[in-house]
Design an enzyme around this catalytic site. Structure first.
Site, PDB file in Angstrom:
ATOM      1  N   HIS A 158       0.850  -1.190   0.000  1.00 39.29           N
ATOM      2  CA  HIS A 158       0.000   0.000   0.000  1.00 39.29           C
ATOM      3  C   HIS A 158       0.881   1.233   0.000  1.00 39.29           C
ATOM      4  O   HIS A 158       1.987   1.224   0.561  1.00 39.29           O
ATOM      5  CB  HIS A 158      -0.933   0.001   1.221  1.00 39.29           C
ATOM      6  CG  HIS A 158      -2.030   1.017   1.123  1.00 39.29           C
ATOM      7  ND1 HIS A 158      -1.877   2.313   1.571  1.00 39.29           N
ATOM      8  CD2 HIS A 158      -3.287   0.934   0.616  1.00 39.29           C
ATOM      9  CE1 HIS A 158      -3.000   2.977   1.342  1.00 39.29           C
ATOM     10  NE2 HIS A 158      -3.862   2.171   0.769  1.00 39.29           N
ATOM     11  N   GLU A 171      -7.852  -4.558  -1.128  1.00 41.77           N
ATOM     12  CA  GLU A 171      -8.364  -5.170  -2.350  1.00 41.77           C
ATOM     13  C   GLU A 171      -8.331  -6.700  -2.292  1.00 41.77           C
ATOM     14  O   GLU A 171      -9.142  -7.373  -2.916  1.00 41.77           O
ATOM     15  CB  GLU A 171      -7.561  -4.693  -3.568  1.00 41.77           C
ATOM     16  CG  GLU A 171      -7.838  -3.256  -3.973  1.00 41.77           C
ATOM     17  CD  GLU A 171      -6.973  -2.264  -3.217  1.00 41.77           C
ATOM     18  OE1 GLU A 171      -6.027  -2.721  -2.527  1.00 41.77           O
ATOM     19  OE2 GLU A 171      -7.231  -1.051  -3.308  1.00 41.77           O
TER      20      GLU A 171
END
Length: 368
Positions: A260, A313
């Site tokens: 991330h 995700e």
């Protein structure tokens, strides 16, 4: 003369404004909505409650007035349905249909800077409430099926799931609602920032949201959940994971669903959705859990010192799959949540009344 500030690529770690909407603390693995732990909210409140918090700064009272207001606005007018029928073809992506529909709904809208606060809020609510109805209708029309009318008495998450898939299972609706609350807002991500840049010009709500949508459609942003689930299909048996990771790293390819831009530890949204996924105990969930551990171990082995953890995700695709949403609806479902964050950010930016106008450094040739 003012000395220019040279910002890093991607504006990484650059603070561009003040906000009261929320914050992401990457080193801590924590994010919040107006001071409320967002992961905790996602596990405990309805979507409408978090929505009210983002727009008005407080959780709603127990009278259900805001839920009723949202429910009454969710239905599509006949012209919008006709537009979708004329626009959507087999294979049309729902997010593209949403772009067309929001643009049409915004015809004749006045600039937000010229509106009083209550009319700005009304524009925000109108756009965010019809978004799930548009997306569900576009999805069904692309399949050759008829759109399903909104139910003003249903919860926002439950009604979206019903309109899109026909699924009315309360447990599935609750699982989806947890995901939606968890993804309403997440700092100055690309789409939120794009929407705020347009809002800073004083433009109308539709233009702001179309700009945010454009950024959101990028595969590195809103398109990531379906790609993360596709990675599980590529891997198959978890025993194949390490070889799959080696191939990705040797080709310098991104491992979708891991890492991330902000978090340097576990993504709290991923941890939350992992717990939701565990309730299903399906073959897909068991595979996802096993593969996650193998990917983390393989990355640690091949790139010592570089810790990459599953991001939102990764388990988002698993949860959406379990509630009956196909991969083509993963990005649209993400959009159902994020449009609430976009509208809240647009309203905040317009109140600031300052246009965003940075500079660029020219590095090309100079002609003599």
């Amino acid at each position: 003369m003012t000395t220019p500030i040279v910002a890093p690529a991607g504006l990484k770690n650059v603070i561009v404004t003040d906000t009261e909407l929320g914050d992401v603390r990457g080193e801590e693995g924590y994010y919040h909505y107006r001071g409320h732990d967002a992961a905790r909210l996602a596990a405990t409140v309805d979507f409408e409650d978090a929505w009210h918090l983002m727009l008005f700064g407080s959780l709603p009272g127990p009278d259900g007035a805001f839920r009723a207001r949202v429910g009454a606005l969710r239905a599509l007018d006949g012209r919008t349905v006709d537009l979708l029928r004329a626009t959507v073809r087999p294979g049309t992506e729902p997010m593209h249909a949403l772009r067309v529909a929001l643009a049409a709904l915004g015809l004749g809208d006045r600039p937000l800077m010229d509106l009083p606060e209550e009319e700005r809020t009304a524009a925000a609510l109108r756009s965010a409430t019809v978004t799930p109805t548009i997306l569900a209708a576009a999805h069904r029309l692309a399949l050759g099926e008829e759109p399903v009318e909104a139910d003003p008495d249903a919860g926002h998450a439950a009604d979206y799931l019903r309109m899109a898939t026909g699924n009315t299972d309360p447990g599935d609706a609750a699982a989806l609602q947890t995901y939606l609350v968890a993804t309403i807002d997440h700092g100055f991500n690309a789409s939120t920032f794009a929407g705020r840049v347009i809002a800073s010009t004083g433009s109308d709500m539709a233009s702001c949201l179309l700009g945010a949508l454009g950024a959101f459609l990028g595969p590195l942003h809103g398109g990531a959940p379906s790609r993360a689930l596709a990675a599980l299909d590529e891997i198959g048996d978890p025993s194949n994971t390490r070889e799959w990771v080696r191939g990705k790293i040797s080709r310098d390819e991104k491992i979708m669903g891991f890492g991330h831009a902000v978090y340097r530890t576990h993504d709290p949204r991923s941890e939350l959705l992992k717990g939701v996924a565990r309730r299903y105990d399906s073959p897909l969930v068991r595979q996802a859990l096993a593969v996650e551990s193998e990917i983390e171990a393989a990355i640690n082995e091949l790139k010592p010192g570089r810790r990459l953890y599953a991001n939102v995700e990764y388990y988002a695709g698993v949860v959406m799959s379990e509630v009956g949403l196909p991969p083509s609806m993963f990005t649209p479902t993400f959009g159902v949540a994020r449009v609430v964050g976009w509208t809240a950010n647009v309203l905040e930016q317009v109140r600031q009344g300052k246009i965003i106008r940075p500079s660029a450094r020219y590095v090309g040739d100079l002609l003599q």
